[in-house]
Design a protein around this motif. Structure first.
Motif, mmCIF file in Angstrom:
data_model
loop_
_atom_site.group_PDB
_atom_site.id
_atom_site.type_symbol
_atom_site.label_atom_id
_atom_site.label_comp_id
_atom_site.label_asym_id
_atom_site.label_seq_id
_atom_site.Cartn_x
_atom_site.Cartn_y
_atom_site.Cartn_z
ATOM 1 N N TYR A 154 1.045 -1.253 -0.101
ATOM 2 C CA TYR A 154 -0.044 -0.084 0.329
ATOM 3 C C TYR A 154 0.743 1.496 0.119
ATOM 4 O O TYR A 154 2.428 1.211 0.965
ATOM 5 C CB TYR A 154 -0.907 0.340 1.100
ATOM 6 N N PRO A 155 0.560 2.752 -0.658
ATOM 7 C CA PRO A 155 -0.338 2.389 -2.056
ATOM 8 C C PRO A 155 -0.544 1.579 -3.007
ATOM 9 O O PRO A 155 0.882 0.770 -3.598
ATOM 10 C CB PRO A 155 -0.766 4.011 -2.178
ATOM 11 N N PRO A 156 -1.587 0.740 -3.491
ATOM 12 C CA PRO A 156 -1.623 0.361 -4.612
ATOM 13 C C PRO A 156 -0.516 0.412 -5.969
ATOM 14 O O PRO A 156 -0.889 2.431 -6.044
ATOM 15 C CB PRO A 156 -2.164 -0.444 -4.957
ATOM 16 N N LYS A 157 0.179 0.332 -6.633
ATOM 17 C CA LYS A 157 0.350 1.637 -7.914
ATOM 18 C C LYS A 157 0.525 0.839 -8.827
ATOM 19 O O LYS A 157 -0.434 -0.398 -9.335
ATOM 20 C CB LYS A 157 2.345 1.639 -7.693
ATOM 21 N N PHE A 211 -7.204 -1.585 -5.606
ATOM 22 C CA PHE A 211 -7.336 -2.304 -4.201
ATOM 23 C C PHE A 211 -7.248 -3.372 -3.692
ATOM 24 O O PHE A 211 -6.334 -4.082 -3.332
ATOM 25 C CB PHE A 211 -7.784 -1.645 -3.155
ATOM 26 N N VAL A 256 -2.829 -4.880 -3.312
ATOM 27 C CA VAL A 256 -3.493 -5.350 -1.602
ATOM 28 C C VAL A 256 -3.302 -6.158 -0.686
ATOM 29 O O VAL A 256 -2.633 -6.993 0.096
ATOM 30 C CB VAL A 256 -3.503 -3.998 -0.837
ATOM 31 N N LEU A 298 -7.627 3.284 5.383
ATOM 32 C CA LEU A 298 -6.772 3.969 4.090
ATOM 33 C C LEU A 298 -7.537 3.995 3.088
ATOM 34 O O LEU A 298 -8.739 4.357 2.591
ATOM 35 C CB LEU A 298 -5.729 2.368 3.848
ATOM 36 N N SER A 299 -7.411 4.813 2.033
ATOM 37 C CA SER A 299 -7.643 5.787 0.981
ATOM 38 C C SER A 299 -7.783 5.226 -0.103
ATOM 39 O O SER A 299 -6.205 5.035 -0.350
ATOM 40 C CB SER A 299 -7.474 7.163 0.860
ATOM 41 N N PHE A 300 -8.978 5.082 -1.180
ATOM 42 C CA PHE A 300 -8.871 4.693 -2.290
ATOM 43 C C PHE A 300 -9.803 4.742 -3.431
ATOM 44 O O PHE A 300 -10.906 4.770 -2.603
ATOM 45 C CB PHE A 300 -8.480 2.456 -2.042
#
Length: 224
Positions: A118-121, A162, A166, A154-156
């Motif tokens: 995290y964060p996912p790229k 996500f 993640v 967490l924000s997504f």
């Protein structure tokens, strides 16, 4: 008729071509018994003392049932390897879904526990690890349910990204560690290395590629 009987009774196709003479006798006897034509049995080519005994219940027919071991031994090595890996993947996903520790690990990640994923790229390709689409779906559904019932810090914006980027690796790494008695670091390395493939699968893959290339080569020469 025997194929139909095998399907509706769920017994599988436990007969071969060499069994057909006996199967024909059996069906003939059933028809004679069902339609009460015992007195006219001499008109049938298969009417014998053995047939009379079968109808009277004093003789039991003998059917040859193949052993499961014999069936297993006939499965090609590359197919058996796929079956074994699929079973192992099911065991892994079942462990993740049923283990309270695995769910708690995911909840901790959602609550802000440090995760290298995290964060996912979007540009980073995360190994799927699971070959079975069925097990991929089962794990995805479970991870989605964890998200929906857990408040997260967490924000997504993309839930699917996500989950895949993640929670998928976090869950599988935790599962590998628990099932194979590995440290999380070693389990992560196993995850990154991907599943192991039997040499027979590689040979079968190469054979199919070679066959396809030769087929395309012939098609190309014909078009010229």
């Amino acid at each position: 008729m025997t194929y139909t009987l095998s399907i509706v009774t769920g017994t599988g196709f436990q007969f071969q071509e060499m069994d057909m003479p006996l199967i024909r006798k059996w069906w003939c006897l059933l028809l004679m018994e069902r339609f009460k034509i015992d007195g006219y049995g001499q008109r049938f080519a298969f009417w014998t003392d053995e047939a009379r005994s079968l109808l009277q219940g004093t003789f039991q027919p003998i059917f040859r049932v193949p052993r499961k071991r014999a069936i297993t031994e006939e499965i090609p090595a590359h197919m058996q390897a796929v079956f074994d890996r699929t079973a192992e993947e099911k065991r892994l996903v079942d462990f993740i879904v049923q283990s309270p520790g695995a769910e708690q690990h995911l909840v901790d990640v959602l609550n802000g526990k440090t995760s290298k994923w995290y964060p996912p790229k979007s540009f980073r390709q995360v190994p799927v690890y699971l070959d079975s689409e069925g097990q991929q779906d089962n794990l995805f559904v479970f991870l989605k349910s964890v998200i929906h019932k857990t408040p997260t810090k967490l924000s997504f914006t993309d839930e699917v990204q996500f989950i895949c980027g993640v929670l998928f690796p976090e869950a599988i790494i935790y599962g590998l560690a628990g099932l194979q008695n590995l440290s999380l670091q070693d389990a992560e390395q196993a995850f990154l290395s991907g599943p192991h493939y039997h040499y027979s699968e590689v040979e079968e893959f190469n054979r199919k590629i070679d066959k396809q290339l030769r087929k395309e080569g012939r098609a190309s020469s014909w078009s010229q």
